[in-house]
Scaffold this motif. Structure first.
Motif, PDB file in Angstrom:
ATOM      1  N   TYR A  67      14.686  -8.820   1.304  1.00  0.00           N
ATOM      2  CA  TYR A  67      13.141  -8.932   1.747  1.00  0.00           C
ATOM      3  C   TYR A  67      12.551  -7.482   1.578  1.00  0.00           C
ATOM      4  O   TYR A  67      11.324  -7.544   1.260  1.00  0.00           O
ATOM      5  CB  TYR A  67      13.207  -8.941   3.433  1.00  0.00           C
ATOM      6  N   GLN A  68      13.257  -6.437   1.485  1.00  0.00           N
ATOM      7  CA  GLN A  68      12.556  -5.044   1.103  1.00  0.00           C
ATOM      8  C   GLN A  68      12.219  -4.939  -0.234  1.00  0.00           C
ATOM      9  O   GLN A  68      11.141  -4.559  -0.631  1.00  0.00           O
ATOM     10  CB  GLN A  68      13.476  -3.945   1.694  1.00  0.00           C
ATOM     11  N   GLN A  69      12.881  -5.657  -0.984  1.00  0.00           N
ATOM     12  CA  GLN A  69      12.431  -5.544  -2.532  1.00  0.00           C
ATOM     13  C   GLN A  69      11.388  -6.389  -2.792  1.00  0.00           C
ATOM     14  O   GLN A  69      10.642  -6.116  -3.712  1.00  0.00           O
ATOM     15  CB  GLN A  69      13.716  -6.178  -3.206  1.00  0.00           C
ATOM     16  N   ARG A  70      11.362  -7.589  -2.051  1.00  0.00           N
ATOM     17  CA  ARG A  70      10.111  -8.417  -2.352  1.00  0.00           C
ATOM     18  C   ARG A  70       8.671  -7.475  -1.836  1.00  0.00           C
ATOM     19  O   ARG A  70       7.682  -7.762  -2.457  1.00  0.00           O
ATOM     20  CB  ARG A  70      10.231  -9.712  -1.237  1.00  0.00           C
ATOM     21  N   ALA A  71       8.684  -6.863  -0.640  1.00  0.00           N
ATOM     22  CA  ALA A  71       7.780  -6.180  -0.072  1.00  0.00           C
ATOM     23  C   ALA A  71       7.521  -5.034  -1.274  1.00  0.00           C
ATOM     24  O   ALA A  71       6.185  -4.859  -1.467  1.00  0.00           O
ATOM     25  CB  ALA A  71       8.221  -5.523   1.344  1.00  0.00           C
ATOM     26  N   LEU A  72       8.532  -4.507  -1.815  1.00  0.00           N
ATOM     27  CA  LEU A  72       8.036  -3.543  -2.459  1.00  0.00           C
ATOM     28  C   LEU A  72       7.490  -3.816  -3.943  1.00  0.00           C
ATOM     29  O   LEU A  72       6.720  -3.503  -4.414  1.00  0.00           O
ATOM     30  CB  LEU A  72       9.505  -2.675  -3.068  1.00  0.00           C
ATOM     31  N   ALA A  73       7.794  -5.021  -4.332  1.00  0.00           N
ATOM     32  CA  ALA A  73       7.322  -5.785  -5.500  1.00  0.00           C
ATOM     33  C   ALA A  73       5.880  -6.169  -5.340  1.00  0.00           C
ATOM     34  O   ALA A  73       4.982  -5.957  -6.448  1.00  0.00           O
ATOM     35  CB  ALA A  73       8.305  -6.952  -5.723  1.00  0.00           C
ATOM     36  N   ILE A  74       5.598  -6.538  -4.360  1.00  0.00           N
ATOM     37  CA  ILE A  74       4.159  -6.756  -4.122  1.00  0.00           C
ATOM     38  C   ILE A  74       3.394  -5.560  -3.942  1.00  0.00           C
ATOM     39  O   ILE A  74       2.006  -5.174  -4.509  1.00  0.00           O
ATOM     40  CB  ILE A  74       3.963  -7.406  -2.722  1.00  0.00           C
ATOM     41  N   LYS A  75       3.709  -4.371  -3.222  1.00  0.00           N
ATOM     42  CA  LYS A  75       3.243  -3.128  -3.147  1.00  0.00           C
ATOM     43  C   LYS A  75       2.955  -2.341  -4.328  1.00  0.00           C
ATOM     44  O   LYS A  75       1.898  -2.089  -4.682  1.00  0.00           O
ATOM     45  CB  LYS A  75       4.016  -2.339  -2.009  1.00  0.00           C
ATOM     46  N   LEU A  76       4.019  -2.471  -5.242  1.00  0.00           N
ATOM     47  CA  LEU A  76       3.823  -1.892  -6.552  1.00  0.00           C
ATOM     48  C   LEU A  76       2.731  -2.509  -7.421  1.00  0.00           C
ATOM     49  O   LEU A  76       1.909  -1.958  -8.034  1.00  0.00           O
ATOM     50  CB  LEU A  76       5.133  -1.768  -7.161  1.00  0.00           C
ATOM     51  N   GLU A  77       2.429  -3.875  -7.374  1.00  0.00           N
ATOM     52  CA  GLU A  77       1.712  -4.473  -7.970  1.00  0.00           C
ATOM     53  C   GLU A  77       0.046  -4.473  -7.663  1.00  0.00           C
ATOM     54  O   GLU A  77      -0.850  -4.251  -8.191  1.00  0.00           O
ATOM     55  CB  GLU A  77       1.786  -6.071  -8.058  1.00  0.00           C
ATOM     56  N   LYS A  78       0.133  -4.486  -6.105  1.00  0.00           N
ATOM     57  CA  LYS A  78      -1.422  -4.527  -5.369  1.00  0.00           C
ATOM     58  C   LYS A  78      -1.865  -2.903  -5.317  1.00  0.00           C
ATOM     59  O   LYS A  78      -3.161  -2.669  -5.120  1.00  0.00           O
ATOM     60  CB  LYS A  78      -1.304  -5.028  -4.191  1.00  0.00           C
ATOM     61  N   LEU A  79      -0.748  -1.892  -4.836  1.00  0.00           N
ATOM     62  CA  LEU A  79      -1.151  -0.663  -4.353  1.00  0.00           C
ATOM     63  C   LEU A  79      -0.845   0.348  -5.503  1.00  0.00           C
ATOM     64  O   LEU A  79      -1.407   1.602  -5.315  1.00  0.00           O
ATOM     65  CB  LEU A  79      -0.501  -0.253  -3.298  1.00  0.00           C
TER      66      LEU A  79
END
Length: 444
Positions: A262-274
C-alpha cells in the motif's frame, strides 16, 4: 520622475504582474495546479517589491488584489515554498482587515490559509491559533451548522492530532462529520474524507477495529461515487492518501508485506503527481523506511530514511520537528544494526532539535518518544541508571499528555520493569510490570 510617480508606476507594474499570474493560475484546472512550478521563481521575486507598494497604500485601491495575493500564496504552498506563501497571505489579510473589518468571512478564510502554512512549517501552536480565530468568525457570521465551519473543525482536528491531543482531535472531527451528514447527506465524498480522518485518529488511539470500520465506510462511499475502476486505477493524490492510511493500519496489524504494498502504491502516485521533492513524498519514504526496518531489511530502511531526510532538510531546514523525527528513525535503525554509538548520536540530535524548538515545549509527546528511545539505547549499552532517568522523563510527559491508561504509558512501564530487572531490583520490576499489565488487560 517624482517619488509619487515612481511608487504609482511600481504599484501599477506589481498589480499587472499579480493579475497576470492569477490569470495563468485560474486557467489551469485545480487538479493540475502542480503544473504551475515554472512561475514560482517569478512569484518569489515579486513579493519583495510588494512591501514597498503596500507602504504607499496604492495597492489597497486595486480591486480584487487581496484575493489574488491569497491565490499566489496557495500556489507557493502547493510547491512547498511556505515562507513566501505566508508573505502573500499576510499581504492579503492586511488589505482585507483594512477594507472589510476584522470579523469578515474573507478574513476568516485568510486565517485558515495562514493556519495551513504554519501547520506545514510545523508551528502547530500558531496554526491552532489562526484556525481558532477563523472558526470564531465563521460561527458568528455563518452559524454553527455551516459546511465552512465543518471544514475548520476538520483542520483543527488534524492540528490537535499532530499535537497528540487525540481526544480533542476526535471531538472536532466528529463535530465536522455530524454537520456534513446533516447538510450534504451520508454518501457525500466529503463524508468519506471525514471517515478516513476518523480512521487515522482511532488508529492512533490503538482502536484498530474502529479504524478499519471507518476506512471501509469511506471506501464504500468512494466506490459508489466513482466506481471500482477509480479506486483501483486512478492516480489521484486522494487515492494515495487512502493507500497511506491502509498501509499504517496493516503495519499496526502486523501485516508488513501488505503495508509495504500500500505504501509503495501511495509513493508511486505522489511521485507522479507531486514530484520528487514534495514533503508528502518524504512522508512516504519515511513510512517505507519504518516498514523495511520492521521487515529486517535495514539497508533499504536506511536508504528510504535518507531520502526523506534530504527532502525535509531542503524544505524545512535543520530545526524542524519532522527533521527530528527522521533522526529518531535513524537511531532505531542503528540500534537494530548494533551500532549503539551512532544510535545515541542520532537520538541526541533529535532531542536537541525538539527541545530547541520552543513551540514544542518540554512536554510534547515527541520529546517523550526521544527520551524513551534514548533510554532503550542506554539499556542496550548496559547503563541502566541512565536508562531509568530517560524513561522516567518519558513517562512523566506521557502521563500528562496522554493519560494514565494509554498504551504508550504501558510501554514505558514495561521498559521500566525491564530496566529494574537489569538493576536486580525485583520489587520495582514487579511494580512496573503490574502497572503495564493492568493497562493492557483493560484494552482486551
Amino acid at each position: 520622475m517624482s517619488g509619487y510617480q515612481g511608487s504609482q508606476l511600481t504599484s501599477e507594474i506589481v498589480s499587472a504582474a499579480v493579475a497576470s499570474f492569477n490569470q495563468f493560475i485560474v486557467e489551469i484546472p485545480p487538479e493540475n495546479r502542480l503544473d504551475t512550478m515554472n512561475i514560482i521563481p517569478h512569484i518569489d521575486s515579486l513579493h519583495i517589491v510588494i512591501d514597498q507598494c503596500l507602504s504607499t497604500e496604492r495597492l489597497f485601491q486595486v480591486q480584487g488584489i487581496a484575493e489574488k495575493f491569497k491565490n499566489l500564496g496557495e500556489i507557493c504552498r502547493i510547491h512547498c515554498e511556505f515562507v513566501v506563501g505566508k508573505k502573500y497571505v499576510e499581504h492579503c489579510l492586511a488589505i482585507q482587515q483594512r477594507l472589510l473589518g476584522v470579523n469578515h468571512v474573507d478574513v476568516a478564510a485568510s486565517y485558515t490559509a495562514l493556519s495551513s502554512i504554519y501547520k506545514d512549517l510545523w508551528d502547530l501552536e500558531e496554526a491552532k491559533d489562526y484556525q481558532q480565530k477563523a472558526l470564531e468568525i465563521e460561527i458568528e457570521k455563518l452559524g454553527g451548522e455551516h459546511v465552512t465551519v465543518a471544514k475548520s473543525y476538520i483542520k483543527l482536528a488534524k492540528i490537535f492530532m499532530e499535537l497528540d491531543d487525540l481526544a480533542q482531535a476526535k471531538e472536532y472531527q466528529q463535530r465536522a462529520l455530524e454537520i456534513q451528514i446533516e447538510t450534504l447527506g451520508g454518501e457525500h465524498v466529503t463524508v468519506a474524507k471525514s471517515y478516513s480522518n476518523l480512521a487515522v485518529i482511532f488508529m492512533k488511539l490503538d482502536d484498530l477495529a474502529q479504524a478499519e470500520e471507518y476506512q471501509q465506510r469511506a471506501r464504500a462511499i468512494k466506490i459508489k461515487k466513482y466506481g471500482m475502476e477509480h479506486m483501483l486505477g486512478a492516480g489521484h493524490v486522494s487515492v494515495a492518501k487512502s493507500y497511506g492510511i491502509l498501509a499504517l493500519i496493516n503495519k499496526d496489524l502486523g501485516d508488513l508485506e501488505q503495508a509495504k504494498d500500500y505504501q509503495q502504491r501511495a509513493l508511486a502516485i505522489k511521485l507522479e503527481k507531486l514530484g520528487t521533492e514534495h514533503v508528502s513524498v518524504a512522508k512516504s519514504y519515511c513510512n517505507l523506511g519504518l516498514i523495511h526496518k520492521d521487515l529486517g531489511d535495514l539497508e533499504r530502511a536506511m536508504e528510504y530514511q535518507q531520502r526523506a531526510l534530504d527532502i525535509k532538510l531542503k524544505k524545512f531546514g535543520a530545526e524542524n520537528v519532522s527533521v527530528a523525527t527522521s533522526y529518531s528513525n535513524f537511531a532505531l535503525i542503528y540500534m537494530d544494526l548494533g551500532d549503539f554509538a551512532q544510535a545515541k548520536e542520532y537520538q541526541r540530535r533529535a532531542l536537541t532539535v525538539e527541545i530547541k524548538l520552543k513551540k514544542l515545549g518540554p512536554e510534547y509527546v515527541s520529546v517523550a518518544t526521544s527520551y524513551s528511545n534514548l533510554s532503550s539505547i542506554y539499556k542496550d549499552f548496559g547503563d541502566f541508571e541512565q536508562a531509568e532517568v530517560c524513561q522516567q522523563r518519558a513517562l512523566a510527559i506521557k502521563l500528562k499528555k496522554l493519560g494514565a491508561e494509554h498504551d504508550s504509558v504501558a510501554t514505558s512501564y514495561s521498559h521500566l520493569a525491564s530496566i529494574h530487572q537489569g538493576l536486580v531490583d525485583f520489587e520495582q520490576f514487579k511494580k512496573y510490570h503490574q502497572l503495564a499489565l493492568a493497562i493492557k488487560l483493560k484494552k482486551l
